[in-house]
Design an enzyme around this catalytic site. Sequence first.
Site, PDB file in Angstrom:
ATOM      1  N   HIS A 107       0.997  -1.712  -0.030  1.00  0.00           N
ATOM      2  CA  HIS A 107      -0.195   0.285   0.160  1.00  0.00           C
ATOM      3  C   HIS A 107       0.671   1.592  -0.060  1.00  0.00           C
ATOM      4  O   HIS A 107       1.236   1.782   1.289  1.00  0.00           O
ATOM      5  CB  HIS A 107      -0.692  -0.269   0.959  1.00  0.00           C
TER       6      HIS A 107
ATOM      7  N   HIS B 159      -4.045  -6.939  -6.193  1.00  0.00           N
ATOM      8  CA  HIS B 159      -3.442  -7.631  -5.373  1.00  0.00           C
ATOM      9  C   HIS B 159      -4.961  -7.876  -4.894  1.00  0.00           C
ATOM     10  O   HIS B 159      -6.034  -6.998  -4.801  1.00  0.00           O
ATOM     11  CB  HIS B 159      -3.075  -7.904  -3.812  1.00  0.00           C
TER      12      HIS B 159
ATOM     13  N   CYS C  73     -14.043  -4.801   5.324  1.00  0.00           N
ATOM     14  CA  CYS C  73     -12.303  -4.744   4.411  1.00  0.00           C
ATOM     15  C   CYS C  73     -11.291  -5.455   4.855  1.00  0.00           C
ATOM     16  O   CYS C  73     -10.965  -5.246   6.019  1.00  0.00           O
ATOM     17  CB  CYS C  73     -12.251  -4.062   3.651  1.00  0.00           C
TER      18      CYS C  73
ATOM     19  N   HIS D 199      -8.021  -8.694   3.905  1.00  0.00           N
ATOM     20  CA  HIS D 199      -6.786  -9.530   2.361  1.00  0.00           C
ATOM     21  C   HIS D 199      -7.301 -10.583   2.979  1.00  0.00           C
ATOM     22  O   HIS D 199      -7.455 -11.093   4.469  1.00  0.00           O
ATOM     23  CB  HIS D 199      -5.713  -9.095   2.636  1.00  0.00           C
TER      24      HIS D 199
ATOM     25  N   GLU E  26     -12.444  -7.172  13.680  1.00  0.00           N
ATOM     26  CA  GLU E  26     -12.282  -5.925  13.743  1.00  0.00           C
ATOM     27  C   GLU E  26     -13.920  -5.321  14.010  1.00  0.00           C
ATOM     28  O   GLU E  26     -13.547  -4.039  14.740  1.00  0.00           O
ATOM     29  CB  GLU E  26     -12.385  -5.495  12.000  1.00  0.00           C
TER      30      GLU E  26
ATOM     31  N   TYR F 259     -11.364  -2.383  -8.415  1.00  0.00           N
ATOM     32  CA  TYR F 259     -10.587  -0.803  -8.110  1.00  0.00           C
ATOM     33  C   TYR F 259      -9.352  -0.642  -7.851  1.00  0.00           C
ATOM     34  O   TYR F 259      -8.526  -1.174  -7.305  1.00  0.00           O
ATOM     35  CB  TYR F 259     -11.831   0.011  -7.617  1.00  0.00           C
TER      36      TYR F 259
ATOM     37  N   GLU G  43      -4.776   2.323  -3.405  1.00  0.00           N
ATOM     38  CA  GLU G  43      -4.981   0.979  -3.457  1.00  0.00           C
ATOM     39  C   GLU G  43      -5.690   0.623  -4.461  1.00  0.00           C
ATOM     40  O   GLU G  43      -6.001   0.848  -5.478  1.00  0.00           O
ATOM     41  CB  GLU G  43      -6.763   1.290  -2.735  1.00  0.00           C
TER      42      GLU G  43
ATOM     43  N   GLU H  54      -6.998  -3.006  -6.147  1.00  0.00           N
ATOM     44  CA  GLU H  54      -7.670  -4.256  -5.767  1.00  0.00           C
ATOM     45  C   GLU H  54      -8.330  -5.253  -6.160  1.00  0.00           C
ATOM     46  O   GLU H  54      -9.441  -4.138  -6.939  1.00  0.00           O
ATOM     47  CB  GLU H  54      -7.963  -4.352  -4.206  1.00  0.00           C
TER      48      GLU H  54
ATOM     49  N   TRP I 101     -14.517   3.300  -3.184  1.00  0.00           N
ATOM     50  CA  TRP I 101     -14.793   1.470  -3.219  1.00  0.00           C
ATOM     51  C   TRP I 101     -16.493   1.372  -3.020  1.00  0.00           C
ATOM     52  O   TRP I 101     -16.757   0.530  -3.539  1.00  0.00           O
ATOM     53  CB  TRP I 101     -13.333   0.397  -2.642  1.00  0.00           C
TER      54      TRP I 101
END
Length: 194
Positions: free
Chosen positions: A26, A33, A68, A70, A88, A105, A115, A117, A162
């Site tokens: 980032h 990714h 959000c 990964h 979270e 995006y 970003e 992704e 996003w």
Amino acid sequence: MTTEEHVVLVDRDGRALGTAPKTSVHGRETPLHLAFSSYVFDREGRVLLTRRADHKITWPSVWTNSCCGHPLPGEPVDRAVVRRLSYELGIEAERADLMLPAFSYRAVMANGIVEHELCPVYRVVVDASVSPNPDEVGETRWMPWKEFAEGAQNGLLAISPWCREQVPLLTELGSDPLRWQPASSDDLPLAARL
């Protein structure tokens, strides 16, 4: 000793190219990714919005969708959604339903951080209360989906880039988010099919 979290790097066709430390991907030259976005709803069809923690590298203090993250290398994306919701927001979800399998995006912050992704989008329906982790979330708010979707699409709500792109695609699935039909996992990018 904890090991550094890695993300899956992908090409434009959604094929895995390898992995890289999350902290390295980032910046101003962010490689494409694998990630995910999720929208948590209660049984009344209200969506859970979160304000990103003030110290986040990308879009700090910005309101966005519920969660959000990964997937770890080799981790099914729907399991990653459930894992991150627990971490979270303290939400113990039973499952995550795939809604937008091929969303992607690229967004650039004012300071040049990018970003980039390939970011399948999931819906999660819960009865549970929320217990935000302050390392990730600054604030939460429940909002009726129709009100949120209209505000997001009319530019009345300041939200992450996003999320702004995802909301119109989600509204195409129907007016009631609890009745959206999940997509097939066969439509996920190759790197996300495990």
